[in-house]
Design a protein around this motif. Sequence first.
Motif, PDB file in Angstrom:
ATOM      1  N   GLY A 232      79.648 -38.394  30.054  1.00  0.00           N
ATOM      2  CA  GLY A 232      78.277 -39.060  30.502  1.00  0.00           C
ATOM      3  C   GLY A 232      77.027 -38.726  29.563  1.00  0.00           C
ATOM      4  N   GLN A 233      77.323 -37.705  28.452  1.00  0.00           N
ATOM      5  CA  GLN A 233      76.442 -37.375  27.571  1.00  0.00           C
ATOM      6  C   GLN A 233      76.169 -38.783  26.631  1.00  0.00           C
ATOM      7  OE1 GLN A 233      77.376 -34.375  24.671  1.00  0.00           O
ATOM      8  NE2 GLN A 233      75.351 -33.932  24.717  1.00  0.00           N
ATOM      9  N   SER A 234      75.144 -39.083  26.441  1.00  0.00           N
ATOM     10  CA  SER A 234      74.554 -40.204  25.475  1.00  0.00           C
ATOM     11  C   SER A 234      75.008 -40.157  24.321  1.00  0.00           C
ATOM     12  CB  SER A 234      72.933 -40.476  25.768  1.00  0.00           C
ATOM     13  OG  SER A 234      72.345 -39.302  24.920  1.00  0.00           O
ATOM     14  N   TYR A 235      75.095 -41.102  23.460  1.00  0.00           N
ATOM     15  CA  TYR A 235      75.444 -40.938  22.017  1.00  0.00           C
ATOM     16  C   TYR A 235      74.492 -40.461  21.156  1.00  0.00           C
ATOM     17  CZ  TYR A 235      76.417 -43.059  17.385  1.00  0.00           C
ATOM     18  OH  TYR A 235      76.241 -43.202  15.963  1.00  0.00           O
ATOM     19  N   ILE A 236      73.344 -40.793  21.469  1.00  0.00           N
ATOM     20  CA  ILE A 236      72.117 -39.893  20.699  1.00  0.00           C
ATOM     21  C   ILE A 236      72.386 -38.473  20.762  1.00  0.00           C
ATOM     22  CG2 ILE A 236      69.851 -39.518  20.297  1.00  0.00           C
ATOM     23  CD1 ILE A 236      70.831 -42.377  19.473  1.00  0.00           C
ATOM     24  N   ASP A 237      72.519 -37.883  21.888  1.00  0.00           N
ATOM     25  CA  ASP A 237      72.847 -36.385  22.334  1.00  0.00           C
ATOM     26  C   ASP A 237      74.131 -36.053  21.569  1.00  0.00           C
ATOM     27  OD1 ASP A 237      70.581 -36.382  23.791  1.00  0.00           O
ATOM     28  OD2 ASP A 237      71.453 -36.576  25.789  1.00  0.00           O
ATOM     29  N   ARG A 238      75.032 -36.758  21.612  1.00  0.00           N
ATOM     30  CA  ARG A 238      76.331 -36.288  20.842  1.00  0.00           C
ATOM     31  C   ARG A 238      76.160 -36.333  19.371  1.00  0.00           C
ATOM     32  NH1 ARG A 238      80.967 -40.156  22.842  1.00  0.00           N
ATOM     33  NH2 ARG A 238      82.512 -38.588  21.691  1.00  0.00           N
TER      34      ARG A 238
END
Length: 455
Positions: free
Chosen positions: A313-319
């Motif tokens: 569920g973590q966003s792409y930007i955060d990853r």
Amino acid sequence: MSTPHIIPSSAAPTADASAADSGDGPRRGGGAPTGRRRIVGVDVARGLALVGMFGAHLMVASGPDLTLTDPSTWLDIVNGRSSILFALLAGVSLALMTGGARTASPDELRKIRLRLVGRGAAIFVIGLVVELLGSGIAVILTLYGVLYILAAFTVHLRTRVLVIAGAALAILGPPLLALIGTLSPDLGGPGLSLVLFGTYPITVWAALLCAGLVIGRLDLTRVKTAVVMLVCGGLIAIGGYALGALLTPPQQDVASSSSTSGSGSGSGSMGMIPGDEVDVSGLTCQTSDGVVVCFPPETASLFTDDGGGTEEGQSYIDRVASEDPPAKMLEAVISVSAHSGGVLEVLASGGFAVAVLGLCLLVTRYARWAVLPLAAYGAVPLTGYVVQAILILAGAATWLPNPVLPWIALSLLMMAGALIWTRTVGKGPLERLTAWAADAMALTAKTTRTAKRRR
């Protein structure tokens, strides 16, 4: 004074690990030379690269990185630098083998390109067969096949274009690959592993190929050329390694404590100590196969499979942010460690390779007799590489207590065998195979046979 460092050859001289014509050593009772000459110093450098890669595959140096002031680390010179020397010589080989490509007619250039594609395809297939052996080594031949096919479209380029292309690949390639790796956290696949993110990223090896093509266009029979290569290459290597050591922060050990779950002194190879002597208060501990590993809770992501920054569920930007792209790109620039693919590794180890080639050219001018076994070994490089893989598969590293001993003994035996082979037979068997593949692709073998019948 004559030039004893070059000898007549019945085929175009080549200088890479899988060149088909690189077995054309001096033969007894051979026919008259065709005017083309073989530069023995290139063979000697290639022989050294083979010996070095064999040592790296046998893991004769698995400790700290090379430090000039610490003799115990000197064997680390074989790691990374041997394969980079190999790659540089691939470009030199191609320059010698296709010296007329820049002025060739369209039909001649087409045949040159087809021969390179055929040779590259054969090398690629041989590399796949070596991988199927399961020797455990990082086989370079598959990438070499790709490089040969790539070279088919670059050997005719002007020297200035090759210099610019090589510099761009060496300087921009590593940080660009690091950026791509952080922007695509889940990237993967055999194609990417082969040409971009494996042990041999193509940005590094294509840059060295370009450098070798430029060097191969120099007059390698001149003493001045060899001296300039030795001095300039040495200075570049020293400067690159020194700059890398200055810019690379010291490695910090992760704060952790290990203890055995049972009784005993814990004097095993990992340096374990009795558990009752360790204060684990405030630490998170995990048990695996009777071993307890403890670490601070804030570093849990380093030791667990959760990854810390890849929760569902973590966003792409955060990853992407968790990958820290700027730090990865900086590391790709300043790293000089073996097989890191860093800009400074390409610069420093590439300079080292140039210096070694210059030294070999000088040695073969004044003392060629002393390095004839090395030259013979370097004249059958593809066969020699495959024999190494077979020996490693047979457990050569365990035949004697210290892997250095079988490395030296087997290298001497292979050099002796190569000397006998090249003096009596000529080309190595796999070198003949790649030559046949080149002829078949260019449809030159049939033409040659027809011409002979007409005579």
